[in-house]
Motif scaffolding. Structure first.
Motif, PDB file in Angstrom:
ATOM      1  N   SER A 139       0.831  -1.209   0.000  1.00 49.90           N
ATOM      2  CA  SER A 139       0.000   0.000   0.000  1.00 49.90           C
ATOM      3  C   SER A 139       0.865   1.259   0.000  1.00 49.90           C
ATOM      4  O   SER A 139       0.548   2.262  -0.651  1.00 49.90           O
ATOM      5  N   THR A 140       1.972   1.218   0.734  1.00 53.61           N
ATOM      6  CA  THR A 140       2.899   2.348   0.746  1.00 53.61           C
ATOM      7  C   THR A 140       3.540   2.552  -0.621  1.00 53.61           C
ATOM      8  O   THR A 140       3.709   3.686  -1.082  1.00 53.61           O
ATOM      9  N   LEU A 141       3.893   1.457  -1.279  1.00 53.94           N
ATOM     10  CA  LEU A 141       4.518   1.550  -2.597  1.00 53.94           C
ATOM     11  C   LEU A 141       3.585   2.225  -3.601  1.00 53.94           C
ATOM     12  O   LEU A 141       4.014   3.060  -4.399  1.00 53.94           O
ATOM     13  N   PHE A 142       2.300   1.870  -3.559  1.00 57.13           N
ATOM     14  CA  PHE A 142       1.338   2.507  -4.460  1.00 57.13           C
ATOM     15  C   PHE A 142       1.197   3.997  -4.144  1.00 57.13           C
ATOM     16  O   PHE A 142       1.248   4.851  -5.037  1.00 57.13           O
ATOM     17  N   ALA A 143       0.996   4.319  -2.860  1.00 58.96           N
ATOM     18  CA  ALA A 143       0.780   5.718  -2.479  1.00 58.96           C
ATOM     19  C   ALA A 143       2.001   6.566  -2.795  1.00 58.96           C
ATOM     20  O   ALA A 143       1.879   7.720  -3.232  1.00 58.96           O
ATOM     21  N   LYS A 144       3.188   6.021  -2.602  1.00 57.65           N
ATOM     22  CA  LYS A 144       4.399   6.769  -2.914  1.00 57.65           C
ATOM     23  C   LYS A 144       4.504   7.019  -4.414  1.00 57.65           C
ATOM     24  O   LYS A 144       4.786   8.142  -4.863  1.00 57.65           O
ATOM     25  N   ALA A 145       4.265   5.963  -5.217  1.00 59.70           N
ATOM     26  CA  ALA A 145       4.371   6.107  -6.669  1.00 59.70           C
ATOM     27  C   ALA A 145       3.381   7.132  -7.211  1.00 59.70           C
ATOM     28  O   ALA A 145       3.694   7.908  -8.119  1.00 59.70           O
ATOM     29  N   ILE A 146       2.178   7.154  -6.629  1.00 61.67           N
ATOM     30  CA  ILE A 146       1.142   8.093  -7.082  1.00 61.67           C
ATOM     31  C   ILE A 146       1.486   9.521  -6.691  1.00 61.67           C
ATOM     32  O   ILE A 146       1.416  10.449  -7.500  1.00 61.67           O
ATOM     33  N   THR A 147       1.883   9.720  -5.432  1.00 62.62           N
ATOM     34  CA  THR A 147       2.159  11.087  -4.964  1.00 62.62           C
ATOM     35  C   THR A 147       3.448  11.654  -5.560  1.00 62.62           C
ATOM     36  O   THR A 147       3.595  12.878  -5.656  1.00 62.62           O
ATOM     37  N   GLU A 148       4.373  10.803  -5.953  1.00 64.24           N
ATOM     38  CA  GLU A 148       5.561  11.304  -6.645  1.00 64.24           C
ATOM     39  C   GLU A 148       5.174  12.011  -7.941  1.00 64.24           C
ATOM     40  O   GLU A 148       5.844  12.954  -8.368  1.00 64.24           O
ATOM     41  N   ILE A 149       4.062  11.581  -8.522  1.00 59.34           N
ATOM     42  CA  ILE A 149       3.605  12.171  -9.779  1.00 59.34           C
ATOM     43  C   ILE A 149       2.689  13.368  -9.547  1.00 59.34           C
ATOM     44  O   ILE A 149       2.869  14.428 -10.150  1.00 59.34           O
ATOM     45  N   VAL A 150       1.708  13.214  -8.648  1.00 57.36           N
ATOM     46  CA  VAL A 150       0.682  14.258  -8.516  1.00 57.36           C
ATOM     47  C   VAL A 150       1.033  15.338  -7.497  1.00 57.36           C
ATOM     48  O   VAL A 150       0.523  16.455  -7.580  1.00 57.36           O
ATOM     49  N   SER A 151       1.876  15.021  -6.517  1.00 54.19           N
ATOM     50  CA  SER A 151       2.256  16.029  -5.508  1.00 54.19           C
ATOM     51  C   SER A 151       3.737  15.870  -5.190  1.00 54.19           C
ATOM     52  O   SER A 151       4.093  15.470  -4.081  1.00 54.19           O
ATOM     53  N   PRO A 152       4.608  16.175  -6.139  1.00 59.65           N
ATOM     54  CA  PRO A 152       6.040  15.949  -5.937  1.00 59.65           C
ATOM     55  C   PRO A 152       6.636  16.694  -4.756  1.00 59.65           C
ATOM     56  O   PRO A 152       7.686  16.303  -4.250  1.00 59.65           O
ATOM     57  N   GLY A 153       5.968  17.724  -4.282  1.00 59.35           N
ATOM     58  CA  GLY A 153       6.451  18.421  -3.094  1.00 59.35           C
ATOM     59  C   GLY A 153       5.974  17.783  -1.806  1.00 59.35           C
ATOM     60  O   GLY A 153       6.417  18.170  -0.718  1.00 59.35           O
ATOM     61  N   ASN A 154       5.087  16.805  -1.913  1.00 60.01           N
ATOM     62  CA  ASN A 154       4.519  16.119  -0.743  1.00 60.01           C
ATOM     63  C   ASN A 154       4.361  14.643  -1.082  1.00 60.01           C
ATOM     64  O   ASN A 154       3.270  14.170  -1.422  1.00 60.01           O
ATOM     65  N   VAL A 155       5.450  13.906  -0.991  1.00 62.61           N
ATOM     66  CA  VAL A 155       5.451  12.491  -1.369  1.00 62.61           C
ATOM     67  C   VAL A 155       5.220  11.619  -0.137  1.00 62.61           C
ATOM     68  O   VAL A 155       6.005  11.643   0.812  1.00 62.61           O
ATOM     69  N   TYR A 156       4.131  10.880  -0.151  1.00 64.27           N
ATOM     70  CA  TYR A 156       3.808   9.940   0.934  1.00 64.27           C
ATOM     71  C   TYR A 156       4.841   8.829   0.957  1.00 64.27           C
ATOM     72  O   TYR A 156       5.140   8.221  -0.067  1.00 64.27           O
ATOM     73  N   ASP A 157       5.378   8.559   2.141  1.00 62.01           N
ATOM     74  CA  ASP A 157       6.352   7.474   2.237  1.00 62.01           C
ATOM     75  C   ASP A 157       6.460   7.016   3.676  1.00 62.01           C
ATOM     76  O   ASP A 157       6.433   7.828   4.601  1.00 62.01           O
ATOM     77  N   LEU A 158       6.559   5.702   3.858  1.00 60.66           N
ATOM     78  CA  LEU A 158       6.807   5.128   5.167  1.00 60.66           C
ATOM     79  C   LEU A 158       8.000   4.203   5.016  1.00 60.66           C
ATOM     80  O   LEU A 158       7.996   3.337   4.144  1.00 60.66           O
ATOM     81  N   PRO A 159       9.011   4.361   5.841  1.00 63.46           N
ATOM     82  CA  PRO A 159      10.188   3.500   5.710  1.00 63.46           C
ATOM     83  C   PRO A 159       9.851   2.061   6.013  1.00 63.46           C
ATOM     84  O   PRO A 159       8.948   1.768   6.797  1.00 63.46           O
ATOM     85  N   SER A 160      10.574   1.152   5.387  1.00 59.56           N
ATOM     86  CA  SER A 160      10.430  -0.262   5.715  1.00 59.56           C
ATOM     87  C   SER A 160      10.911  -0.478   7.135  1.00 59.56           C
ATOM     88  O   SER A 160      11.723   0.273   7.654  1.00 59.56           O
TER      89      SER A 160
END
Length: 450
Positions: free
Chosen positions: A408-429
């Protein structure tokens, strides 16, 4: 979430299997709790479950919570890119890439912004029948449930029926440190109470019969036989025990079942017509089949009809993407609460992970406010970026980790990298433990609630 650094999701921390898990990944139970744990917060909750080898190294930090005097104002000036045909094509490619790389059966993505909407489903809802995933399906949302339970408590606070700094012992007896642990500390994961889902006997009981119903009192009995992990307020540690206690407080104060109270005070006012709190393993149609590796032998199994009562107030709710997109904004903007109570909810806590922290039943992740969730077979991310008026919902029908990361984190990160590059959702492993095993490593794998 795991820690302020990881999954704000709702799954119980689960014990690791007796043999190495396939792919060597950590259980899905990490979710939000895992995030914070990965950042260096210690504890026995979902956030503290040891990850697979090769995971991100933890930051050696212990967080001593000292709430800021004023609520944070996340993502000031944040914006999103217009959803042009080119951007939509990039989103399609990014989602498909994660789907393929992480071997996710199916995913639903719902993105709403002032600059366009994106709503698509990828993959399959049933691997055996090969039925395509579609956007209107109901799904189990795991720890996203915590956002509803804590909102219910805060509604009672606004009604003058409880105060955040009341001790839990004012409402419930038999809680270790009950005279000093406050409702606030339960909601922001700083109680020190042992996470029942890390208990070996609970793990054995659950994995031996995934259809077994549990009562809240039974869940707490697994937690309370353990000593507390730290003094109330000393640090952050994700624990499903906290939210189960808040569910019981709601029932005591309202005189209603948690299910009935949340429908009346949260679901209905937020216009969430397809969001339900199941009594057992009922699952409204239509829904996707769920697939998990949280089994004794680590092999993938169909967990669609497993009973989520073991997660109760911490992870049992069912919803769909349309309701959750509404909920993302309601939660982040506090439209069901008074401004003062929402300000309390968003008071920033110190975190070892920059721009990621946990509030009262929600997290802020690089400006995005919300939570993630994970139950055996299902994961969710439900977040809102207030300054950009953007909401994102990601729902998938597996909790099998990929290279130590929640899909779920991988999807959210990939999406926000495109639509909100200044606010990229990410949770460390989650980090690998020195011994390669965790406190429950000798127990069979149990479903996790993030």
């Amino acid at each position: 979430m795991t820690n302020p650094a990881t999954d704000p999701a709702v799954r119980p921390a689960r014990p690791r299997p007796t043999r190495p898990r396939h792919r060597g990944t950590a259980p899905a139970a990490l979710a939000l709790a895992g995030l914070l744990a990965a950042a260096g917060c210690s504890g026995g909750g979902a956030a503290s479950e040891p990850p697979a080898a090769g995971a991100v190294t933890a930051v050696p930090a212990v967080v001593t919570p000292t709430p800021s005097a004023t609520p944070a104002s996340p993502a000031d000036g944040a914006t999103t890119v217009p959803l042009t045909p080119d951007v939509t094509a990039r989103l399609d490619a990014a989602v498909q890439r994660v789907l393929t790389e992480a071997s996710v059966p199916g995913v639903i993505v719902g993105l709403s912004t002032p600059r366009g909407d994106y709503l698509k489903a990828f993959g399959v809802s049933d691997k055996v029948a090969g039925i395509p995933m579609v956007t209107g399906l109901n799904t189990r949302i795991g720890s996203e449930t915590k956002t509803f339970t804590v909102t219910g408590l805060l509604r009672l606070v606004d009604q003058g029926r409880a105060a955040l700094d009341d001790p839990i012992g004012k409402y419930l007896t038999g809680v270790p440190n009950g005279d000093t642990i406050t409702l606030r500390q339960l909601a922001d994961m700083q109680s020190g109470l042992f996470n029942y889902s890390q208990d070996e006997d609970f793990a054995k009981a659950l994995i031996s019969d995934p259809q077994r119903p549990f009562t809240p009192e039974q869940l707490l009995s697994y937690a309370f036989k353990h000593p507390v992990n730290f003094a109330p307020g000393a640090r952050f540690e994700y624990s499903n025990t906290n939210t189960v206690l808040l569910g019981l407080v709601i029932e005591k104060l309202s005189g209603q079942s948690l299910r009935a109270f949340l429908k009346k005070e949260v679901f209905d006012p937020a216009d969430l017509g397809r969001t339900v709190f199941p009594a057992g393993n009922e699952f409204p149609q239509p829904h996707p089949r769920g697939y998990t590796d949280q089994t004794p032998d680590g092999k993938i199994a169909d967990s669609t009809d497993w009973n989520p009562s073991w997660a109760w107030a911490a992870g049992a709710i069912i919803s769909d993407q349309a309701d959750l997109r509404k909920w993302a904004k309601v939660l982040a903007t506090g439209s069901l609460l008074t401004p003062a109570t929402q300000a309390e909810r968003l008071k920033q806590q110190p975190s070892p992970v920059p721009d990621v922290w946990y509030g009262l039943g929600l997290f802020v992740n690089h400006g995005w406010i919300g939570h993630n969730g994970s139950l055996p077979g299902y994961q969710s991310v439900v977040i809102h970026l207030p300054s950009a008026q953007a909401s994102l919902v990601v729902l998938l029908n597996t909790d099998v980790a990929y290279r130590g990361a929640e899909p779920s984190t991988l999807f959210a990160k990939a999406i926000t990298e495109i639509v909100s590059p200044g606010n990229v959702y990410d949770l460390p492993s989650a980090p690998a433990s020195p011994s390669g095993s965790g406190p429950a490593s000798a127990a069979p794998s149990t479903p996790s609630v993030a």
